[in-house]
Design a protein around this motif. Structure first.
Motif, PDB file in Angstrom:
ATOM      1  N   ILE A  25       0.842  -1.196   0.000  1.00 51.34           N
ATOM      2  CA  ILE A  25       0.000   0.000   0.000  1.00 51.34           C
ATOM      3  C   ILE A  25       0.876   1.245   0.000  1.00 51.34           C
ATOM      4  O   ILE A  25       0.626   2.209  -0.742  1.00 51.34           O
ATOM      5  CB  ILE A  25      -0.942  -0.008   1.221  1.00 51.34           C
ATOM      6  CG1 ILE A  25      -2.005  -1.104   1.038  1.00 51.34           C
ATOM      7  CG2 ILE A  25      -1.611   1.348   1.418  1.00 51.34           C
ATOM      8  CD1 ILE A  25      -2.871  -1.330   2.264  1.00 51.34           C
ATOM      9  N   LEU A  26       1.922   1.234   0.824  1.00 56.36           N
ATOM     10  CA  LEU A  26       2.828   2.380   0.880  1.00 56.36           C
ATOM     11  C   LEU A  26       3.557   2.560  -0.449  1.00 56.36           C
ATOM     12  O   LEU A  26       3.629   3.675  -0.984  1.00 56.36           O
ATOM     13  CB  LEU A  26       3.835   2.194   2.013  1.00 56.36           C
ATOM     14  CG  LEU A  26       4.889   3.293   2.140  1.00 56.36           C
ATOM     15  CD1 LEU A  26       4.238   4.644   2.434  1.00 56.36           C
ATOM     16  CD2 LEU A  26       5.902   2.943   3.227  1.00 56.36           C
ATOM     17  N   LYS A  27       4.091   1.472  -1.000  1.00 55.72           N
ATOM     18  CA  LYS A  27       4.814   1.567  -2.269  1.00 55.72           C
ATOM     19  C   LYS A  27       3.915   2.088  -3.382  1.00 55.72           C
ATOM     20  O   LYS A  27       4.334   2.902  -4.215  1.00 55.72           O
ATOM     21  CB  LYS A  27       5.373   0.196  -2.654  1.00 55.72           C
ATOM     22  CG  LYS A  27       6.141   0.200  -3.978  1.00 55.72           C
ATOM     23  CD  LYS A  27       6.649  -1.198  -4.324  1.00 55.72           C
ATOM     24  CE  LYS A  27       7.379  -1.178  -5.671  1.00 55.72           C
ATOM     25  NZ  LYS A  27       7.882  -2.523  -6.041  1.00 55.72           N
ATOM     26  N   ASN A  28       2.666   1.647  -3.393  1.00 55.92           N
ATOM     27  CA  ASN A  28       1.726   2.059  -4.429  1.00 55.92           C
ATOM     28  C   ASN A  28       1.529   3.569  -4.442  1.00 55.92           C
ATOM     29  O   ASN A  28       1.336   4.178  -5.497  1.00 55.92           O
ATOM     30  CB  ASN A  28       0.387   1.350  -4.197  1.00 55.92           C
ATOM     31  CG  ASN A  28      -0.539   1.435  -5.389  1.00 55.92           C
ATOM     32  OD1 ASN A  28      -0.131   1.178  -6.514  1.00 55.92           O
ATOM     33  ND2 ASN A  28      -1.792   1.774  -5.143  1.00 55.92           N
ATOM     34  N   GLN A  29       1.586   4.187  -3.271  1.00 54.41           N
ATOM     35  CA  GLN A  29       1.395   5.635  -3.166  1.00 54.41           C
ATOM     36  C   GLN A  29       2.717   6.396  -3.113  1.00 54.41           C
ATOM     37  O   GLN A  29       2.767   7.573  -3.445  1.00 54.41           O
ATOM     38  CB  GLN A  29       0.574   5.942  -1.912  1.00 54.41           C
ATOM     39  CG  GLN A  29      -0.849   5.392  -1.984  1.00 54.41           C
ATOM     40  CD  GLN A  29      -1.577   5.515  -0.673  1.00 54.41           C
ATOM     41  OE1 GLN A  29      -1.103   5.048   0.354  1.00 54.41           O
ATOM     42  NE2 GLN A  29      -2.735   6.151  -0.695  1.00 54.41           N
ATOM     43  N   GLU A  30       3.786   5.723  -2.683  1.00 52.36           N
ATOM     44  CA  GLU A  30       5.053   6.418  -2.485  1.00 52.36           C
ATOM     45  C   GLU A  30       5.919   6.445  -3.739  1.00 52.36           C
ATOM     46  O   GLU A  30       6.667   7.404  -3.957  1.00 52.36           O
ATOM     47  CB  GLU A  30       5.831   5.763  -1.338  1.00 52.36           C
ATOM     48  CG  GLU A  30       6.987   6.601  -0.833  1.00 52.36           C
ATOM     49  CD  GLU A  30       7.520   6.097   0.487  1.00 52.36           C
ATOM     50  OE1 GLU A  30       7.659   6.899   1.423  1.00 52.36           O
ATOM     51  OE2 GLU A  30       7.823   4.890   0.588  1.00 52.36           O
ATOM     52  N   TYR A  31       5.824   5.413  -4.560  1.00 53.53           N
ATOM     53  CA  TYR A  31       6.689   5.379  -5.740  1.00 53.53           C
ATOM     54  C   TYR A  31       6.453   6.563  -6.675  1.00 53.53           C
ATOM     55  O   TYR A  31       7.413   7.083  -7.271  1.00 53.53           O
ATOM     56  CB  TYR A  31       6.550   4.049  -6.491  1.00 53.53           C
ATOM     57  CG  TYR A  31       7.617   3.879  -7.544  1.00 53.53           C
ATOM     58  CD1 TYR A  31       8.958   3.743  -7.180  1.00 53.53           C
ATOM     59  CD2 TYR A  31       7.310   3.883  -8.898  1.00 53.53           C
ATOM     60  CE1 TYR A  31       9.954   3.604  -8.131  1.00 53.53           C
ATOM     61  CE2 TYR A  31       8.295   3.750  -9.860  1.00 53.53           C
ATOM     62  CZ  TYR A  31       9.615   3.611  -9.469  1.00 53.53           C
ATOM     63  OH  TYR A  31      10.594   3.493 -10.409  1.00 53.53           O
ATOM     64  N   PRO A  32       5.215   7.055  -6.844  1.00 57.60           N
ATOM     65  CA  PRO A  32       5.027   8.274  -7.657  1.00 57.60           C
ATOM     66  C   PRO A  32       5.810   9.477  -7.126  1.00 57.60           C
ATOM     67  O   PRO A  32       6.254  10.311  -7.922  1.00 57.60           O
ATOM     68  CB  PRO A  32       3.517   8.519  -7.579  1.00 57.60           C
ATOM     69  CG  PRO A  32       2.935   7.163  -7.385  1.00 57.60           C
ATOM     70  CD  PRO A  32       3.905   6.451  -6.491  1.00 57.60           C
ATOM     71  N   TYR A  33       5.990   9.563  -5.799  1.00 54.38           N
ATOM     72  CA  TYR A  33       6.831  10.636  -5.239  1.00 54.38           C
ATOM     73  C   TYR A  33       8.285  10.457  -5.674  1.00 54.38           C
ATOM     74  O   TYR A  33       8.990  11.438  -5.943  1.00 54.38           O
ATOM     75  CB  TYR A  33       6.752  10.628  -3.711  1.00 54.38           C
ATOM     76  CG  TYR A  33       5.446  11.126  -3.147  1.00 54.38           C
ATOM     77  CD1 TYR A  33       5.160  12.487  -3.071  1.00 54.38           C
ATOM     78  CD2 TYR A  33       4.488  10.236  -2.665  1.00 54.38           C
ATOM     79  CE1 TYR A  33       3.965  12.942  -2.535  1.00 54.38           C
ATOM     80  CE2 TYR A  33       3.293  10.680  -2.130  1.00 54.38           C
ATOM     81  CZ  TYR A  33       3.031  12.037  -2.065  1.00 54.38           C
ATOM     82  OH  TYR A  33       1.842  12.480  -1.548  1.00 54.38           O
ATOM     83  N   VAL A  34       8.725   9.199  -5.712  1.00 54.94           N
ATOM     84  CA  VAL A  34      10.106   8.907  -6.115  1.00 54.94           C
ATOM     85  C   VAL A  34      10.319   9.298  -7.580  1.00 54.94           C
ATOM     86  O   VAL A  34      11.330   9.922  -7.930  1.00 54.94           O
ATOM     87  CB  VAL A  34      10.430   7.417  -5.888  1.00 54.94           C
ATOM     88  CG1 VAL A  34      11.800   7.061  -6.473  1.00 54.94           C
ATOM     89  CG2 VAL A  34      10.387   7.097  -4.399  1.00 54.94           C
ATOM     90  N   ARG A  35       9.354   8.961  -8.438  1.00 54.41           N
ATOM     91  CA  ARG A  35       9.462   9.358  -9.852  1.00 54.41           C
ATOM     92  C   ARG A  35       9.497  10.877  -9.985  1.00 54.41           C
ATOM     93  O   ARG A  35      10.267  11.431 -10.782  1.00 54.41           O
ATOM     94  CB  ARG A  35       8.291   8.780 -10.655  1.00 54.41           C
ATOM     95  CG  ARG A  35       8.360   7.281 -10.882  1.00 54.41           C
ATOM     96  CD  ARG A  35       7.457   6.871 -12.044  1.00 54.41           C
ATOM     97  NE  ARG A  35       6.086   7.296 -11.848  1.00 54.41           N
ATOM     98  CZ  ARG A  35       5.139   6.544 -11.296  1.00 54.41           C
ATOM     99  NH1 ARG A  35       5.430   5.313 -10.888  1.00 54.41           N
ATOM    100  NH2 ARG A  35       3.904   6.984 -11.169  1.00 54.41           N
ATOM    101  N   TYR A  36       8.666  11.549  -9.212  1.00 53.80           N
ATOM    102  CA  TYR A  36       8.621  13.017  -9.250  1.00 53.80           C
ATOM    103  C   TYR A  36       9.951  13.612  -8.772  1.00 53.80           C
ATOM    104  O   TYR A  36      10.469  14.568  -9.364  1.00 53.80           O
ATOM    105  CB  TYR A  36       7.460  13.505  -8.380  1.00 53.80           C
ATOM    106  CG  TYR A  36       7.175  14.986  -8.484  1.00 53.80           C
ATOM    107  CD1 TYR A  36       6.812  15.563  -9.686  1.00 53.80           C
ATOM    108  CD2 TYR A  36       7.253  15.800  -7.351  1.00 53.80           C
ATOM    109  CE1 TYR A  36       6.533  16.930  -9.777  1.00 53.80           C
ATOM    110  CE2 TYR A  36       6.976  17.156  -7.429  1.00 53.80           C
ATOM    111  CZ  TYR A  36       6.620  17.712  -8.648  1.00 53.80           C
ATOM    112  OH  TYR A  36       6.354  19.063  -8.731  1.00 53.80           O
TER     113      TYR A  36
END
Length: 465
Positions: free
Chosen positions: A272-283
């Motif tokens: 759940i965390l990765k699903n929402q956090e990875y877009p921050y990493v891409r940004y």
């Protein structure tokens, strides 16, 4: 005749590959520990310096894709983007506090088994990392929330008087000794204590052949007369009521197989965390490549995922591979492990939200209360009727926000199936995440929201009158 003596060398027993994976993960986690960087970002955070920048792409914003979001000003859209980060990481902080507890519960089992010292060292190290993560999330979240809305949306007192008034007539009908048995203003009631003790006794009886593995962490609590921990908030708090969590915790803290099974639950939190956090990493990487300013919360998400990736690897390894080190689960252990994951699906992953991207559970009155307070706050400064009219459009009518929610639902479903499809002991409905998959319906979400919103609106208007 010549006799040739042949020396037969004993076969070398190779350690399972997951032992090597755990050792490598532990070493790499220590070598690339980012907790000091996260601590520094939390201590130096200043909301004013970050307030004019998006902390992620706009789709990770409260109310994104709704009619209200389309009508919002740029200042309001920035605030909704920031508040999404705050809410997400407040929830993550609470969940990571629960993780720290269960790391200690399960490592007690693995230490009792023996031969898993490196794994236990890794779990201890993760617990230490989580303490840094939690403090950073809380510092940034509090400063941001106070700057945007002040104390407006702290607390949930809307229904307090109404519920108390509604219960007065019932209290008159129930004899006082009966009320005191089931309720208590001093802590746990006699009924709840007896219920918890009974459930604990059932678990220990069914796992009596595993009593030598009982976690030292739980033994220490019992010796002090303290209750078995059961988080009321975060992901764990949504899965089941606290008495059920205590019941499950006895299993995770007594049976080596069930201790491994807990990590399928922890993997759920990781996913759940990765699903929402990875877009921050891409940004973060996009901003870095362009040489543009990187907001501190975006950097926190980036470094946190780098730490958390090791935790996810450990969850996968224990849940998917290490459980095979132990005797096959009994019918009882299979039933309990199936029940736990079934509850995860029903209570955490069974729906879809059109106002909170990444939320895979149907919207409830508590979420509606949050948005009502947000619309009444200085950020929007709406009157009651205007706020309710906008909320009805957002919760009860189809819009782009539901499509965004569906996108995050599908990606999380894929992550979940990646692990659970490989757990041969799980129920079929859990292996294919059938309940979660059935919840990926915009029509179902809207049909669920309509009566919930009507009841919420009725309560708000009654409170105002």
């Amino acid at each position: 005749m010549v006799t040739v003596n042949k020396t037969i060398k004993p076969l070398e027993v190779q350690e399972p590959t997951h032992f090597h994976r755990i050792e490598k993960t532990y070493k790499n986690n220590q070598d690339s520990d980012y907790t000091e960087k996260l601590k520094e970002l939390g201590q130096e955070f200043n909301y004013a310096k970050n307030s004019n920048y998006y902390w992620s792409k706009p789709d990770l914003s409260l109310l994104y894709g709704t009619p209200l979001y389309d009508a919002a000003s740029e200042t309001q859209k920035l605030a909704l983007n920031h508040l999404y980060w705050v809410g997400n990481y407040n929830h993550t902080a609470v969940s990571e506090a629960s993780t720290s507890i269960y790391n200690m519960v399960t490592s007690g089992v693995f230490r009792a088994v023996g031969g898993y010292e490196t794994l236990c060292d890794e779990l201890d190290f993760e617990t230490e990392q989580e303490s840094y993560h939690i403090r950073t999330f809380q510092k940034i979240g509090y400063k941001s929330k106070m700057a945007i809305v002040g104390k407006t949306i702290l607390g949930n007192s809307l229904y307090g008087k109404t519920e108390k008034d509604n219960n007065n007539w019932l209290n008159l009908l129930i004899p006082q000794p009966v009320r005191e048995y089931f309720t208590s203003s001093q802590g746990s009631s006699p009924f709840s204590i007896q219920r918890d003790n009974t459930l604990s006794a059932i678990a220990k009886t069914m796992l009596s052949d595993k009593k030598q593995y009982y976690s030292q962490y739980l033994r220490n609590l019992e010796e002090k007369g303290e209750p078995i921990p059961a988080p009321a908030d975060g992901l764990a708090g949504r899965i089941a009521p606290r008495h059920w969590l205590r019941f499950f915790t006895v299993h995770w803290g007594m049976s080596p197989f069930m201790a491994c099974q807990y990590y399928s639950l922890r993997y759920t939190a990781n996913a759940i965390l990765k699903n929402q956090e990875y877009p921050y990493v891409r940004y973060y990487r996009e901003l870095e490549q362009k040489g543009e300013y990187i907001p501190a919360p975006t950097a926190v998400s980036y470094y946190h995922l780098l730490d958390e990736a090791f935790h996810t690897t450990i969850s996968q390894t224990i849940a998917r591979d290490m459980y095979k080190d132990f005797p096959k689960p009994t019918a009882y252990e299979k039933f309990i492990s199936g029940l736990i994951v079934y509850k995860i699906q029903r209570n955490l992953l069974s729906g879809l939200s059109g106002v909170l991207p990444g939320r895979c559970v149907y919207d409830d009155q508590m979420l509606m209360l949050f948005y009502y307070k947000l619309l009444k706050s200085p950020l929007f400064n709406m009157e009651t009727k205007e706020a309710l009219d906008w909320m009805e459009k957002c919760f009860c009518q189809e819009h782009e926000g539901f499509q965004t929610g569906l996108k995050y639902h599908h990606s999380l479903l894929e992550l979940m199936r990646r692990l659970f499809s490989r757990l041969d002991y799980q129920w079929a409905v859990n292996r294919d995440m059938g309940i979660m998959a059935a919840g990926a319906s915009i029509d179902k979400a809207i049909q669920n929201n309509i009566p919930v919103f009507k009841e919420f609106s009725k309560s708000v208007l009654a409170q105002d009158n």
